[in-house]
Design a protein around this motif. Structure first.
Motif, mmCIF file in Angstrom:
data_model
loop_
_atom_site.group_PDB
_atom_site.id
_atom_site.type_symbol
_atom_site.label_atom_id
_atom_site.label_comp_id
_atom_site.label_asym_id
_atom_site.label_seq_id
_atom_site.Cartn_x
_atom_site.Cartn_y
_atom_site.Cartn_z
ATOM 1 N N LYS A 180 -6.819 4.050 7.620
ATOM 2 C CA LYS A 180 -5.392 3.784 7.438
ATOM 3 C C LYS A 180 -5.123 2.761 6.334
ATOM 4 O O LYS A 180 -3.970 2.394 6.101
ATOM 5 C CB LYS A 180 -4.786 3.283 8.749
ATOM 6 N N GLY A 181 -6.195 2.308 5.689
ATOM 7 C CA GLY A 181 -6.018 1.315 4.636
ATOM 8 C C GLY A 181 -5.582 -0.033 5.170
ATOM 9 O O GLY A 181 -4.959 -0.829 4.455
ATOM 10 N N ASP A 182 -5.912 -0.321 6.439
ATOM 11 C CA ASP A 182 -5.525 -1.569 7.105
ATOM 12 C C ASP A 182 -6.771 -2.447 7.213
ATOM 13 O O ASP A 182 -7.590 -2.269 8.109
ATOM 14 C CB ASP A 182 -4.956 -1.247 8.487
ATOM 15 N N MET A 183 -6.923 -3.404 6.288
ATOM 16 C CA MET A 183 -8.161 -4.153 6.159
ATOM 17 C C MET A 183 -7.929 -5.642 6.436
ATOM 18 O O MET A 183 -6.908 -6.215 6.050
ATOM 19 C CB MET A 183 -8.749 -3.971 4.763
ATOM 20 N N TRP A 184 -8.927 -6.268 7.087
ATOM 21 C CA TRP A 184 -8.846 -7.684 7.449
ATOM 22 C C TRP A 184 -10.136 -8.392 7.051
ATOM 23 O O TRP A 184 -11.218 -7.816 7.132
ATOM 24 C CB TRP A 184 -8.634 -7.845 8.954
ATOM 25 N N ALA A 185 -9.990 -9.654 6.624
ATOM 26 C CA ALA A 185 -11.154 -10.447 6.223
ATOM 27 C C ALA A 185 -10.774 -11.926 6.237
ATOM 28 O O ALA A 185 -9.591 -12.273 6.232
ATOM 29 C CB ALA A 185 -11.636 -10.047 4.827
ATOM 30 N N HIS A 207 -4.927 -10.132 5.350
ATOM 31 C CA HIS A 207 -4.632 -8.721 5.608
ATOM 32 C C HIS A 207 -4.326 -7.981 4.303
ATOM 33 O O HIS A 207 -3.549 -8.465 3.481
ATOM 34 C CB HIS A 207 -3.432 -8.599 6.553
ATOM 35 N N VAL A 208 -4.926 -6.829 4.129
ATOM 36 C CA VAL A 208 -4.671 -5.966 2.974
ATOM 37 C C VAL A 208 -4.115 -4.640 3.478
ATOM 38 O O VAL A 208 -4.745 -3.966 4.308
ATOM 39 C CB VAL A 208 -5.958 -5.725 2.154
ATOM 40 N N ASP A 209 -2.946 -4.304 2.977
ATOM 41 C CA ASP A 209 -2.356 -2.992 3.260
ATOM 42 C C ASP A 209 -2.599 -2.129 2.019
ATOM 43 O O ASP A 209 -1.855 -2.211 1.044
ATOM 44 C CB ASP A 209 -0.860 -3.136 3.549
ATOM 45 N N ASP A 210 -3.643 -1.325 2.075
ATOM 46 C CA ASP A 210 -4.059 -0.579 0.890
ATOM 47 C C ASP A 210 -3.022 0.449 0.466
ATOM 48 O O ASP A 210 -2.873 0.738 -0.725
ATOM 49 C CB ASP A 210 -5.400 0.117 1.169
ATOM 50 N N ARG A 211 -2.294 1.006 1.407
ATOM 51 C CA ARG A 211 -1.318 2.039 1.062
ATOM 52 C C ARG A 211 -0.110 1.447 0.343
ATOM 53 O O ARG A 211 0.437 2.047 -0.580
ATOM 54 C CB ARG A 211 -0.875 2.771 2.334
ATOM 55 N N LYS A 212 0.305 0.277 0.780
ATOM 56 C CA LYS A 212 1.442 -0.375 0.129
ATOM 57 C C LYS A 212 1.024 -1.210 -1.080
ATOM 58 O O LYS A 212 1.861 -1.578 -1.903
ATOM 59 C CB LYS A 212 2.177 -1.271 1.131
ATOM 60 N N GLY A 213 -0.276 -1.528 -1.163
ATOM 61 C CA GLY A 213 -0.769 -2.282 -2.318
ATOM 62 C C GLY A 213 -0.450 -3.761 -2.266
ATOM 63 O O GLY A 213 -0.330 -4.403 -3.316
ATOM 64 N N PHE A 214 -0.337 -4.314 -1.076
ATOM 65 C CA PHE A 214 -0.031 -5.736 -0.946
ATOM 66 C C PHE A 214 -1.013 -6.415 0.014
ATOM 67 O O PHE A 214 -1.543 -5.778 0.933
ATOM 68 C CB PHE A 214 1.400 -5.952 -0.432
ATOM 69 N N TYR A 215 -1.239 -7.722 -0.237
ATOM 70 C CA TYR A 215 -2.054 -8.521 0.676
ATOM 71 C C TYR A 215 -1.244 -9.718 1.147
ATOM 72 O O TYR A 215 -0.289 -10.146 0.497
ATOM 73 C CB TYR A 215 -3.350 -8.998 0.007
#
Length: 651
Positions: A36-41, A54-62
């Motif tokens: 889902k392009g929902d990444m955490w680190a 948090h990175v929202d890969d689909r929206k292109g924002f962190y």
């Protein structure tokens, strides 16, 4: 540069933010959902162990829920690589296989000129370095050797020499067919006011090349060899390449070293930076002969969120630090601040490293103080606060400075820190009381209870005063702990509580330090300092538990009335103790009626205070038998009797 419409949108679309960020972080596999392009680190912008980035890969924002850093792929590259906007665009475009559009004709022409100026500057760097090897530079080489610069250091820093000649560099550059406009445009020469040939900007000076973040030579700093020269250090004039307020000496190398974990150190001059680098402190920069500007501060924060300002231990260095505080306060953000190291008086970093070594300097760096402490020091050092007016002036000055901070969270924390420092400065010392006229204005130890000679007197009759004071303090502290909103109204009274009991004293200190907290947070603070059961033990004491404001927690009006009454009783008791102490002092001489009168008045005041709120205000009737009958009680009895029905058959 102006980019065509839609180019940046396409670049962001082609660039996978999770891939760009993934080069700098380790993803948390438990929280992340790659599908889902929902990444955490853990956040790459501040030190943490939990995965709050948090990175929202689909929206292109962190977004980081810890330090609140946010942005897109371009801003991430800018922050992590310490590059400008166009450099970040070029990096992403290269990775995405997108050609960067060519500049418009005017922008291209300007860029071409900047490139030509940069080439001229490189020619000047080489010429100055050659001059350092000539006989004319013998004194300069000796000076550099005395400052501890060997051949390797001269090579590393590209140090050169400008001979004391009017057209030395000018003639050398003209010999290479460099146009007048480029030499003048690079700031290497100045036009003659007498109509003659332009003359060299630098003459008779040791030359330090200044390079930008990309490593291009953009200016020079020259150190005069003539001790009578009005300008000991001279920088290039501002040009299309060089903006003094936007440049830092050694910025490129310092950025690399800071990226490897070294703390960013800010010194005052070229030689300080060189000395620091040679001692192993490679992340060192210097402003160029002026106070740090807003743009330079932004550059520092892009390299390190908390640079350490190492200023000379002279008056000028201290003034520079204090000016920097005023500049930085409105610009503070979460995770971005400054720390300060003040060198010993009369020394700069170079001097200290030579005299005491790397270890002594490292110790100073490890002990760098946060900016809030330097702000406090500026407003309090060398001043006496022996009157309410002076204390109020201090409060006003500090409040005005704190209000410059735009971030509400930082402003709140600064306010709390200043409150703590103020409390340490003005807090009552254990076992002390105010000076009196009778004691000649000297501080005396607070009386620990009646002496054996007064224990049997009417003034000491009844409950042990120390126990009474302990009980009243417990009620006051309990009221504040359960309703901390009222502390601000009674702060001075709380500060004046001596608190002979160490537990009470510790609780008083917690209340003063965290007066702005709500009841839940106050309970947490008390538990952190005194233990999880401390407050419950206090509230369960019988004389505390029966207090109305404790039985009705959160009732601000009731808590205020309770505290006001108990503080008044403590104040009256303190006044009585003071009169007793002074009277005993007087009785050691010739006794008079004045002493007796003062004691009786003090005792009467204490008695009235102790009865405050407990006086019998009821109205009475005289009964047939001569006894006093409370009117209210009689009324209630008559009403009760009127409700009872009697059985006439049983009369």
């Amino acid at each position: 540069m102006s980019l065509p419409p839609g180019f940046l949108d396409e670049l962001r679309t082609r660039s996978s933010l999770s891939q760009v960020v993934g080069r700098k972080v380790v993803w948390d596999a438990r929280k992340s959902n790659q599908g889902k392009g929902d990444m955490w680190a853990p956040c790459p912008f501040h030190q943490e162990k939990s995965a709050s980035f948090h990175v929202d890969d689909r929206k292109g924002f962190y977004y980081c829920f810890g330090c609140h850093a946010k942005g897109d792929a371009i801003s991430f590259v800018r922050e992590t690589e310490n590059v400008g906007f166009m450099e970040a665009v070029e990096i992403l475009a290269r990775e995405a296989g997108m050609p960067v559009p060519k500049r418009d004709p005017q922008a291209q022409e300007k860029a071409d000129k900047r490139g030509d100026l940069s080439e001229v500057m490189e020619l000047a760097v080489r010429w100055f370095r050659l001059q350092l090897k000539t006989a004319a530079a013998e004194e300069a080489r000796a000076y550099l050797a005395r400052r501890g610069l060997d051949a390797g250091a001269l090579e590393r820093w590209e140090i050169g020499f400008a001979p004391d000649a009017w057209q030395g560099l000018w003639d050398a550059l003209k010999g290479k067919n460099i146009s007048d406009d480029l030499i003048l445009g690079a700031g290497l020469a100045k036009p003659s006011s007498k109509g003659g040939k332009p003359y060299d900007t630098f003459r008779g000076r040791i030359m330090f090349p200044i390079r930008d973040a990309r490593g291009r030579a953009i200016a020079f700093g020259g150190r005069a060899m003539d001790p009578n020269d009005n300008a000991k250090y001279l920088n290039s004039p501002e040009t299309e390449l060089f903006d003094k307020g936007r440049s830092l000496y050694n910025v490129k190398e310092a950025r690399v070293a800071a990226g490897k974990g070294q703390s960013l150190l800010v010194a005052e001059g070229y030689m300080d930076v060189i000395a620091l680098q040679q001692a192993g402190f490679e992340a060192a920069v210097a402003p160029l002969g002026t106070a740090i500007t807003e743009n330079q501060l932004a550059m520092l924060w892009r390299i390190d969120p908390e640079p350490i300002i190492t200023l000379d231990g002279d008056t000028a260095g201290q003034r520079a630090a204090l000016r920097l505080i005023d500049l930085a306060l409105p610009l503070l953000e979460s995770g971005k601040s400054l720390r300060f190291v003040m060198m010993p008086e009369g020394q700069d970093p170079d001097d200290l490293l030579k005299s005491a070594g790397k270890g002594a300097f490292q110790k100073l760096v490890d002990g760098a103080v946060p900016m809030v402490q330097l702000l406090w020091q500026r407003e309090t050092e060398g001043r006496v606060f022996d009157s309410p007016e002076r204390k109020a002036a201090l409060d006003k000055a500090l409040r005005e400075k704190i209000m410059l901070i735009k971030d509400p969270s930082i402003r709140s924390h600064y306010g709390q820190e200043i409150k703590d420092l103020r409390w340490k400065l003005f807090r009552p010392q254990g076992g002390e009381r105010r000076p009196t006229a009778r004691s000649g204005g000297k501080w005396q130890a607070a009386p620990q209870g009646p002496s054996p000679t007064t224990k049997s007197s009417v003034l000491a009759a009844g409950t042990d005063p120390r126990m009474t004071q302990h009980l009243r303090e417990a009620v006051i502290l309990a009221a504040f702990a359960t309703c901390p909103q009222i502390i601000e109204d009674f702060e001075s009274g709380l500060e004046m509580m001596v608190c002979a009991d160490p537990t009470h004293r510790a609780l008083r200190d917690v209340l003063l330090r965290h007066a702005h907290q709500d009841p839940t947070r106050m309970r947490e603070k008390i538990s952190e300092v005194l233990g999880p059961d401390a407050l419950e033990n206090l509230l369960s004491q019988r004389h505390v538990a029966i207090t109305p404001c404790i039985r009705h927690p959160g009732d601000r009006e009731m808590a205020s009335l309770t505290v006001a009454e108990e503080l008044a009783k403590l104040e009256a008791a303190r006044g009585l103790d003071a009169e007793i102490a002074e009277a005993m002092e007087d009785l050691s001489g010739v006794a008079d009626e004045g002493v007796t009168w003062r004691l009786s008045e003090a005792a009467r005041a204490a008695e009235l205070a102790s009865r405050s709120g407990h006086e019998d205000t009821a109205e009475y009737d005289r009964g047939d038998n001569g006894a006093d009958i409370n009117k209210d009680e009689r009324s209630r009895l008559d009403k009760l009797l009127g409700t009872i029905k009697f059985d006439k058959s049983k009369r």
